[in-house]
Design a protein around this motif. Structure first.
Motif, mmCIF file in Angstrom:
data_model
loop_
_atom_site.group_PDB
_atom_site.id
_atom_site.type_symbol
_atom_site.label_atom_id
_atom_site.label_comp_id
_atom_site.label_asym_id
_atom_site.label_seq_id
_atom_site.Cartn_x
_atom_site.Cartn_y
_atom_site.Cartn_z
ATOM 1 N N VAL A 1 10.865 -20.679 -114.409
ATOM 2 C CA VAL A 1 9.750 -19.570 -114.351
ATOM 3 C C VAL A 1 9.489 -18.767 -115.529
ATOM 4 O O VAL A 1 8.575 -18.699 -115.975
ATOM 5 C CB VAL A 1 10.173 -18.614 -113.045
ATOM 6 N N PHE B 1 5.850 -18.905 -117.384
ATOM 7 C CA PHE B 1 5.166 -17.486 -117.847
ATOM 8 C C PHE B 1 4.916 -17.527 -119.373
ATOM 9 O O PHE B 1 3.826 -17.169 -119.622
ATOM 10 C CB PHE B 1 6.255 -16.374 -117.216
ATOM 11 N N VAL C 1 3.410 -13.545 -111.947
ATOM 12 C CA VAL C 1 4.490 -14.748 -110.863
ATOM 13 C C VAL C 1 4.398 -14.142 -109.340
ATOM 14 O O VAL C 1 4.235 -12.967 -108.983
ATOM 15 C CB VAL C 1 5.997 -14.606 -111.405
ATOM 16 N N PHE D 1 7.914 -15.591 -105.695
ATOM 17 C CA PHE D 1 9.216 -16.010 -106.731
ATOM 18 C C PHE D 1 10.292 -16.620 -105.775
ATOM 19 O O PHE D 1 10.825 -15.793 -104.908
ATOM 20 C CB PHE D 1 9.695 -14.890 -107.404
ATOM 21 N N SER E 1 8.267 -21.221 -107.322
ATOM 22 C CA SER E 1 7.611 -19.995 -107.721
ATOM 23 C C SER E 1 6.093 -20.541 -108.032
ATOM 24 O O SER E 1 6.012 -21.521 -108.549
ATOM 25 C CB SER E 1 8.274 -19.326 -108.833
ATOM 26 N N THR E 2 5.175 -19.582 -108.256
ATOM 27 C CA THR E 2 3.735 -19.821 -108.771
ATOM 28 C C THR E 2 3.567 -18.677 -109.951
ATOM 29 O O THR E 2 3.845 -17.774 -109.709
ATOM 30 C CB THR E 2 2.887 -19.708 -107.477
ATOM 31 N N VAL E 3 2.929 -19.273 -110.965
ATOM 32 C CA VAL E 3 2.604 -18.551 -112.153
ATOM 33 C C VAL E 3 1.240 -18.908 -112.376
ATOM 34 O O VAL E 3 0.598 -19.962 -112.555
ATOM 35 C CB VAL E 3 3.584 -18.886 -113.285
#
Length: 437
Positions: free
Chosen positions: A290, A294, A308, A311, A325-327
């Motif tokens: 992550v 990022f 983020v 998480f 997770s999504t960024v």
């Protein structure tokens, strides 16, 4: 009957995967790329144009005329420029990008086979979209529309195909030994993480469209795909996006790292989940992935916009469950979708950390070219919006044979026998559903 925007009855598409498989198997529409995103399935076929890139040559085809030339610079820019020169007239492009696409940005071209294909994009004559409102067909003749109508109708409620058993535990690639080498290199400080993979060659030809249908019935992918393009057939159930840039220029990536088996019963699955979210090795592996994602989005996004979300959520993908997770960030005004793809590719969860050293280790220790495995299937809109979905949990086939491939993330705490077991867990998303031709 109209040749465009012809809408079929909604009841014909209660099983979109069956419809896509039948269209592909019908062999009436030439080369094709089928791509599933949430709420929509697209079958794009019969290319009127294409852009092909290999290590030394760019080939651009439009209406059966091909020009070929040497190229220099970065592959992302070369592909972007080549597409920009074509008279697309509002058409979308579809295709695939191989893992080797990353070699220029990460100083790894010395590892490449001179014949290695890097990317193959195509612009279809026909698009068939299946969604909640039914089926929309563009670019087809009246006769083709009738054929499509019949094929989709016949596909619904048809029985699932039967798979061919595959031994995924035999490993002629020396995987555990290669993992041990990587662990030694990590502990000596050469890099933090690498994803090493192993190839499982199949002793028979594969019915790829039928494999897609059976596999999709037993998987929960983020995206899925089925393609026959440039001598390559493939079908897969992607667990994550490498990169997407939407119409509002929001760039997104979805790093997954940390894996346990799934689908073994509620009690076993919950115990595996509890172990996953508390395992220091898996938490460290995910956190550094992550952090890397990022930083990469920050390099192409407006300052202050990268963020983020979700998480370390647990996402279930077929036979495995992952930490995810999504960024996201807002793409800077002077950056394109191709710039975003170049900085995010290959996925951090399919290469290594730092990426330059991780990719070098992949090329050295995996022992062969990955091609489409851990590359991406891509869609590009005429406005510049893009999706690039990670190619994992897939079957591949050329005239040389058919194969599967799976990998695992290696860090300093890795145990070779556990990482081998993880590859088996991931192969469980595709191997039980392979249909013999």
């Amino acid at each position: 009957m109209s040749t465009t925007d012809e809408r079929l009855r909604v009841e014909y598409v209660t099983d979109p995967a069956a419809a896509m498989s039948r269209l592909a198997a019908a062999d009436r529409f030439g080369e094709y790329v089928m791509y599933e995103r949430p709420g929509e399935w697209v079958f794009a076929a019969d290319p009127i144009g294409s852009v092909e890139l290999d290590v030394h040559e760019l080939r651009v085809t439009w209406e059966a005329e091909t020009t070929a030339a040497a190229w220099t610079g970065a592959p992302a820019g070369v592909l972007d420029e080549a597409l920009g020169r074509l008279p697309l007239a509002g058409r979308n492009a579809y295709g695939w990008i191989g893992f080797e696409f990353c070699a220029w940005a990460l100083d790894a071209t010395r590892h490449l086979d001179p014949r290695a294909p890097i990317a193959h994009l195509m612009i279809p004559r026909i698009e068939i979209k299946v969604g909640e409102s039914g089926v929309e067909i563009t670019g087809a003749t009246a006769e083709e529309i009738d054929d499509i109508h019949d094929l989709i109708a016949a596909s619904q409620d048809s029985p699932l195909p039967q798979p061919q058993p595959i031994d995924i535990r035999t490993d002629p690639t020396g995987y555990e030994g290669r993992v041990a080498t990587a662990v030694d290199e990590i502990r000596s400080g050469r890099y933090q993480k690498v994803i090493l993979s192993r190839k499982v060659e199949l002793p028979f030809a594969v019915d790829v469209p039928s494999t897609y249908r059976l596999g999709r019935a037993n998987n929960t992918p983020a995206r899925s795909f089925l393609l026959r393009l440039g001598g390559l057939e493939a079908a897969g159930f992607s667990p994550e996006l490498v990169a997407s840039v939407d119409e509002d220029r929001v760039v997104t990536t979805e790093p997954l790292a940390g894996t346990r088996a799934f689908g073994l019963g509620d009690d076993v699955d919950m115990a595996a989940r509890a172990d996953l979210v508390s395992d220091p090795k898996e938490i460290v592996e995910h956190a550094i992935s992550v952090q890397t994602s990022f930083a990469e989005i920050s390099a192409v996004a407006d300052p202050g916009t990268p963020a983020v979300s979700d998480f370390m959520a647990v996402r279930e993908r077929g036979s495995v469950q992952h930490l995810a997770s999504t960024v996201r960030g807002k793409l800077a005004a002077d950056r394109s979708s191709w710039d975003a793809l170049e900085v995010l590719f290959p996925s951090v969860t399919a290469s290594g950390i730092p990426k330059r050293e991780g990719v070098d280790s992949v090329f050295r220790l995996d022992g062969d070219q990955r091609g489409l495995y851990s590359g991406a299937v891509v869609t590009i809109s005429p406005t510049g919006a893009m999706e690039a979905t990670l190619v994992l949990r897939a079957v591949f086939q050329t005239t040389d044979g058919a194969w599967l491939r799976a990998g695992a993330g290696i860090v300093g705490q890795s145990r070779p026998e556990r990482e081998f077991e993880e590859t088996c867990e991931k192969l469980g998303s595709i191997a039980p559903y392979v249909v013999k031709a």
